[in-house]
Design an enzyme around this catalytic site. Structure first.
Site, short mmCIF file in Angstrom:
data_model
loop_
_atom_site.label_atom_id
_atom_site.label_comp_id
_atom_site.label_asym_id
_atom_site.label_seq_id
_atom_site.Cartn_x
_atom_site.Cartn_y
_atom_site.Cartn_z
N CYS A 115 19.13 -10.38 4.95
CA CYS A 115 18.51 -11.65 4.58
C CYS A 115 19.06 -12.22 3.26
O CYS A 115 18.81 -13.39 2.95
CB CYS A 115 17.00 -11.49 4.49
SG CYS A 115 16.27 -10.83 6.00
N HIS A 248 14.35 -17.08 0.30
CA HIS A 248 14.47 -16.64 1.70
C HIS A 248 13.11 -16.82 2.38
O HIS A 248 12.07 -16.45 1.84
CB HIS A 248 14.88 -15.16 1.72
CG HIS A 248 14.71 -14.50 3.03
ND1 HIS A 248 15.18 -15.06 4.19
CD2 HIS A 248 14.12 -13.33 3.38
CE1 HIS A 248 14.88 -14.26 5.21
NE2 HIS A 248 14.24 -13.21 4.74
N ASN A 278 11.25 -16.02 10.21
CA ASN A 278 12.30 -15.41 9.39
C ASN A 278 13.60 -15.39 10.20
O ASN A 278 13.72 -14.65 11.18
CB ASN A 278 11.86 -13.99 9.03
CG ASN A 278 12.83 -13.28 8.10
OD1 ASN A 278 13.96 -13.72 7.93
ND2 ASN A 278 12.37 -12.19 7.50
N1 ACO Z 1 -1.02 -9.54 15.70
C1 ACO Z 1 -2.25 -9.03 15.54
N2 ACO Z 1 -2.48 -7.88 14.86
C2 ACO Z 1 -1.43 -7.27 14.32
C3 ACO Z 1 -0.13 -7.75 14.45
C4 ACO Z 1 0.07 -8.95 15.18
N3 ACO Z 1 1.28 -9.52 15.36
N4 ACO Z 1 0.73 -6.91 13.80
C5 ACO Z 1 -0.02 -5.94 13.27
N5 ACO Z 1 -1.33 -6.14 13.58
C6 ACO Z 1 -2.49 -5.35 13.22
C7 ACO Z 1 -2.13 -3.90 12.92
O1 ACO Z 1 -2.09 -3.17 14.11
C8 ACO Z 1 -3.28 -3.50 12.04
O2 ACO Z 1 -4.41 -3.25 12.84
P1 ACO Z 1 -5.44 -2.07 12.46
O3 ACO Z 1 -6.00 -2.47 11.11
O4 ACO Z 1 -6.43 -2.12 13.56
O5 ACO Z 1 -4.61 -0.83 12.40
C9 ACO Z 1 -3.58 -4.76 11.24
O6 ACO Z 1 -3.01 -5.86 11.98
C10 ACO Z 1 -3.00 -4.75 9.85
O7 ACO Z 1 -1.64 -4.33 9.94
P2 ACO Z 1 -0.76 -4.28 8.67
O8 ACO Z 1 0.63 -3.90 9.06
O9 ACO Z 1 -1.44 -3.47 7.62
O10 ACO Z 1 -0.77 -5.81 8.25
P3 ACO Z 1 -0.35 -6.47 6.90
O11 ACO Z 1 -1.49 -7.15 6.30
O12 ACO Z 1 0.48 -5.57 6.04
O13 ACO Z 1 0.63 -7.61 7.44
C11 ACO Z 1 2.96 -8.07 7.64
C12 ACO Z 1 1.79 -7.25 8.14
C13 ACO Z 1 2.70 -9.54 7.98
C14 ACO Z 1 4.22 -7.61 8.36
C15 ACO Z 1 3.09 -7.89 6.12
O14 ACO Z 1 3.12 -6.54 5.78
C16 ACO Z 1 4.30 -8.57 5.59
O15 ACO Z 1 4.36 -9.76 5.56
N6 ACO Z 1 5.26 -7.80 5.11
C17 ACO Z 1 6.52 -8.37 4.68
C18 ACO Z 1 7.46 -8.16 5.77
C19 ACO Z 1 8.49 -9.22 5.88
O16 ACO Z 1 8.33 -10.36 5.53
N7 ACO Z 1 9.56 -8.78 6.44
C20 ACO Z 1 10.61 -9.67 6.71
C21 ACO Z 1 11.87 -8.94 6.73
S1 ACO Z 1 12.32 -8.48 5.17
C22 ACO Z 1 12.82 -9.73 4.47
O17 ACO Z 1 13.14 -10.71 5.06
C23 ACO Z 1 12.83 -9.61 3.05
#
Ligand code: ACO
Length: 321
Positions: A115, A248, A278
């Protein structure tokens, strides 16, 4: 003294937007509300099976060349940032060169910094131009990330999309890039990677994107703040003298946290993550092109582009348009 400036921008998103509800209709166990609340993403574009990164790059590049008012053969350096190349080799940049009909022997190669790839590519191109060896570069970020997603993993597949963005960077008498910084720390590779490879005629290992979302989130917010401050410091200017911030486009909450850390109002942050998710290396030039074309970024404006991605890699550049 030779400097480098952006002469034109272009971008391309394939097909119609695929909304969060469309994903639900396709059987993914998610909801529009969850995706919007956690990421700010409302839709993404997914390339048709026959389209490759070089196809997306071609249309984005043609638009950038037109905006710059230059012919394909005026380009003497082509850099494509991508983690989803058309094939193992030749480079997507060489394939793009062929598709654009550039027959002048221009150098062409890919940059793999996930990215952060576009920031890496632009910074490399600037150094070629400032050295006097090259006059006009095409720098492209192009991705078909949908090809490396595990569509049964709802924690990652809803976050990404396909697209391309391009700029023409050319030699100029005044600076267009005021400062830049590139970094990497490969020890963080397990938190975001596609671990598989190709050997003995087959895919060996896991060919899909794997991510520890929370670890990535914390890392991204820290380094995006740090590297923006680093380029401001390098240029000897304060954040108040910057008109726009183009991070990004990974997640609206990462953008908001970065803006807060820098003391920048969200009005000054170019945000397109809602409309294409993304798109990895394509996300910064996609956002840049949108803001140039809708008239927000105008001649004389200063802006920061900054990226963070798998590796981990990160980087930023302070530009004067
Ligand atoms: N829809 C519904 N529920 C979901 C989904 C979905 N698509 N994905 C995960 N869940 C659920 C999980 O199963 C979990 O359920 P549980 O509590 O019953 O176990 C719950 O949602 C919370 O999951 P987490 O992974 O803890 O969610 P979080 O609040 O951390 O959000 C996310 C996840 C959006 C991926 C966040 O961590 C994030 O934004 N991280 C940054 C990642 C990113 O932007 N990566 C891009 C690539 S890297 C880059 O470009 C720099």
């Amino acid at each position: 003294m030779i400097y480098a400036r952006i002469a034109g921008t272009g971008s391309f998103l394939p097909g119609e937007p695929v909304t969060n509800d469309d994903l639900v209709a396709r059987g993914i166990d998610t909801s529009d509300q969850w995706i919007i609340e956690r990421t700010g993403i409302r839709s993404r574009h997914l390339a048709a099976a026959e389209m490759s990164s070089s196809d997306l790059a071609k249309t984005a590049s043609e638009r950038a060349l037109e905006a710059a008012g230059v012919r394909p053969d005026d380009i003497d350096l082509i850099i494509v940032a991508t983690s989803t190349p058309d094939c193992i080799f030749p480079s997507t940049a060489a394939l793009l060169q062929s598709k654009l009909g550039i027959r002048n022997g221009a150098a062409a190669f890919d940059v793999q910094a996930v990215c952060s790839g576009f920031v890496y590519g632009l910074t490399i191109a600037e150094k070629f131009i400032r050295s006097g060896s090259h006059q006009r570069a095409l720098v492209v970020g192009a991705e078909v990330f949908s090809r490396i997603l595990d569509w049964s993993d709802r924690g990652t597949c809803v976050l990404f999309g396909d697209g391309a963005g391009a700029v023409v960077l050319e030699a100029a008498g005044a600076p267009g890039i005021l400062a830049s910084a590139l970094h990497a720390d490969g020890s963080h590779h397990p938190i975001l990677c596609v671990p598989g490879g190709v050997a003995a005629g087959q895919v060996v290992g896991d060919p899909f994107l794997r991510m520890d979302g929370q670890a990535v989130f914390k890392f991204a917010v820290r380094v995006l703040g740090d590297v923006a401050l680093e380029v401001l410091d390098q240029a000897g200017v304060t954040v108040d003298s910057v008109d726009w911030l183009i991070p990004h486009q990974a997640n609206i909450r990462i953008l908001q946290a970065t803006a807060r850390r820098l003391g920048v109002s969200m009005d000054k942050v170019i945000t397109t993550v809602d409309r294409h998710g993304n798109t990895s290396a394509a996300s910064i030039p996609l956002a840049l092109d949108l803001a140039v074309r809708d008239g927000r970024i105008r001649p004389g404006h200063r802006f920061i582009i900054e990226g963070v991605g798998g590796g981990f890699t990160w980087g930023a550049a302070l530009l004067q348009f």
